[in-house]
Scaffold this motif. Structure first.
Motif, mmCIF file in Angstrom:
data_model
loop_
_atom_site.group_PDB
_atom_site.id
_atom_site.type_symbol
_atom_site.label_atom_id
_atom_site.label_comp_id
_atom_site.label_asym_id
_atom_site.label_seq_id
_atom_site.Cartn_x
_atom_site.Cartn_y
_atom_site.Cartn_z
ATOM 1 N N ALA A 107 -60.345 81.226 -115.623
ATOM 2 C CA ALA A 107 -61.448 80.376 -116.079
ATOM 3 C C ALA A 107 -60.934 79.260 -116.977
ATOM 4 O O ALA A 107 -61.350 78.106 -116.854
ATOM 5 C CB ALA A 107 -62.483 81.219 -116.819
ATOM 6 N N ASN A 108 -60.018 79.588 -117.874
ATOM 7 C CA ASN A 108 -59.469 78.572 -118.776
ATOM 8 C C ASN A 108 -58.674 77.516 -118.012
ATOM 9 O O ASN A 108 -58.688 76.339 -118.382
ATOM 10 C CB ASN A 108 -58.590 79.235 -119.840
ATOM 11 C CG ASN A 108 -59.407 79.988 -120.882
ATOM 12 O OD1 ASN A 108 -60.576 79.670 -121.106
ATOM 13 N ND2 ASN A 108 -58.814 80.990 -121.505
ATOM 14 N N ALA A 109 -57.988 77.932 -116.950
ATOM 15 C CA ALA A 109 -57.236 76.973 -116.139
ATOM 16 C C ALA A 109 -58.174 76.000 -115.443
ATOM 17 O O ALA A 109 -57.894 74.787 -115.361
ATOM 18 C CB ALA A 109 -56.377 77.713 -115.109
ATOM 19 N N GLU A 110 -59.301 76.506 -114.960
ATOM 20 C CA GLU A 110 -60.283 75.637 -114.317
ATOM 21 C C GLU A 110 -60.876 74.660 -115.329
ATOM 22 O O GLU A 110 -61.052 73.472 -115.045
ATOM 23 C CB GLU A 110 -61.404 76.479 -113.696
ATOM 24 C CG GLU A 110 -60.976 77.355 -112.531
ATOM 25 C CD GLU A 110 -60.508 76.526 -111.349
ATOM 26 O OE1 GLU A 110 -61.230 75.611 -110.933
ATOM 27 O OE2 GLU A 110 -59.397 76.802 -110.859
ATOM 28 N N ARG A 111 -61.166 75.139 -116.505
ATOM 29 C CA ARG A 111 -61.740 74.274 -117.545
ATOM 30 C C ARG A 111 -60.740 73.197 -117.971
ATOM 31 O O ARG A 111 -61.119 72.043 -118.180
ATOM 32 C CB ARG A 111 -62.152 75.121 -118.741
ATOM 33 C CG ARG A 111 -63.301 76.086 -118.441
ATOM 34 C CD ARG A 111 -63.548 77.033 -119.586
ATOM 35 N NE ARG A 111 -64.007 76.345 -120.782
ATOM 36 C CZ ARG A 111 -64.150 76.924 -121.963
ATOM 37 N NH1 ARG A 111 -63.874 78.224 -122.096
ATOM 38 N NH2 ARG A 111 -64.592 76.250 -123.001
ATOM 39 N N ALA A 112 -59.483 73.566 -118.087
ATOM 40 C CA ALA A 112 -58.461 72.588 -118.475
ATOM 41 C C ALA A 112 -58.318 71.485 -117.439
ATOM 42 O O ALA A 112 -57.991 70.341 -117.770
ATOM 43 C CB ALA A 112 -57.120 73.292 -118.680
ATOM 44 N N ALA A 113 -58.593 71.830 -116.177
ATOM 45 C CA ALA A 113 -58.509 70.849 -115.095
ATOM 46 C C ALA A 113 -59.824 70.097 -114.893
ATOM 47 O O ALA A 113 -59.960 69.361 -113.919
ATOM 48 C CB ALA A 113 -58.110 71.553 -113.796
ATOM 49 N N ARG A 114 -60.769 70.263 -115.805
ATOM 50 C CA ARG A 114 -62.088 69.620 -115.719
ATOM 51 C C ARG A 114 -62.796 69.979 -114.418
ATOM 52 O O ARG A 114 -63.333 69.135 -113.722
ATOM 53 C CB ARG A 114 -61.978 68.096 -115.890
ATOM 54 C CG ARG A 114 -61.816 67.666 -117.340
ATOM 55 C CD ARG A 114 -61.787 66.158 -117.512
ATOM 56 N NE ARG A 114 -62.946 65.494 -116.950
ATOM 57 C CZ ARG A 114 -64.092 65.295 -117.601
ATOM 58 N NH1 ARG A 114 -64.252 65.736 -118.824
ATOM 59 N NH2 ARG A 114 -65.086 64.640 -117.023
ATOM 60 N N ARG A 115 -62.792 71.287 -114.113
ATOM 61 C CA ARG A 115 -63.558 71.789 -112.979
ATOM 62 C C ARG A 115 -64.577 72.802 -113.478
ATOM 63 O O ARG A 115 -64.262 73.638 -114.326
ATOM 64 C CB ARG A 115 -62.631 72.431 -111.929
ATOM 65 C CG ARG A 115 -61.752 71.451 -111.199
ATOM 66 C CD ARG A 115 -61.068 72.095 -110.008
ATOM 67 N NE ARG A 115 -60.077 73.060 -110.413
ATOM 68 C CZ ARG A 115 -58.769 72.803 -110.513
ATOM 69 N NH1 ARG A 115 -58.311 71.580 -110.261
ATOM 70 N NH2 ARG A 115 -57.919 73.744 -110.882
#
Length: 234
Positions: free
Chosen positions: A9-17
């Motif tokens: 989830a954090n990886a998706e948020r960091a990628a602005r998704r």
């Protein structure tokens, strides 16, 4: 909740998704749902509504009580052109919660005095957008009326699937723009996403009125972003 799930989830948020963590309130079991994932049935409808609203909350699906923790990147507006319309549009956009950036290589126009409290880049869009790329949570408004400045960011916005792409200019101007974008390899369907002439057709005349019409069009595009994105990916 598993650390692997949180890391994803954090990886998706960091990628602005956008992403939703759905937790069963009875069992504690959690699942991760990306905006690009297929959705169907009652649960799919609940996910779509949550992505559209951007708000977390509990829902009941098939007799199960779920909490949908919604993580949606903050919407931003990139304006190409430090013109009079932009001077009115920037503070209005901030009032409705948009992050705003103005890009214009013409240093006589792109000055802090004309755009106080606004992120400002007096550089060519090609350079700025390489370091701060556009994405699906970005609106782009090209208002310089100069193809040397506007064309690259318009092409980049379409390729990045920005939720809103608008361009200033008459229909004759836009016809010429279409020819250039086709030559750059964009399809007719891609180019048809450009709102041109920019803004809602409310008879706006002054720069401030045009800014109102543009912002209203951007808000409308933002609030229907998820459903349009699903259609584009179908």
């Amino acid at each position: 909740m598993e650390l692997t799930l949180l890391s994803q989830a954090n990886a998706e948020r960091a990628a602005r998704r956008a992403v939703i963590l759905a937790t069963d309130l009875e069992t504690g079991a959690a699942t991760l749902h990306r905006e690009a994932d297929p959705r169907d049935g009652e649960f799919g409808t609940a996910l779509t509504r949550a992505f559209d609203s951007g708000k977390s909350g509990s829902v009941e699906v098939a007799g199960r009580q779920l909490f949908l923790n919604v993580h949606v990147p903050p919407a931003r507006l990139v304006v190409i052109g430090a013109v009079h319309i932009s001077q009115a549009l920037a503070p209005m956009a901030r009032l409705v919660g948009l992050d705003v950036e103005i890009i214009d290589p013409r240093t006589a126009f792109a000055t802090p005095e004309r755009f106080p409290d606004t992120a400002l880049s007096a550089e060519w869009p090609e350079r700025v957008l390489t370091t701060r790329p556009l994405d699906a949570f970005t609106a782009l408004a090209a208002v310089t009326h100069d193809p040397k400045i506007d064309d690259f960011p318009l092409e980049a916005a379409l390729r990045a699937n920005c939720f809103y792409v608008g361009a200033l200019g008459s229909r004759k101007t836009h016809d010429k723009r279409i020819d250039r974008l086709k030559a750059a390899g964009l399809s007719e369907a891609d180019i048809a996403r450009i709102r041109a002439p920019i803004g809602l057709a409310i008879g706006a005349a002054s720069p401030a009125e045009i800014a109102v019409s543009v912002l209203a069009e951007i808000i409308g595009a933002l609030r229907t972003r998820t459903s349009r994105q699903m259609e584009a990916e179908a």
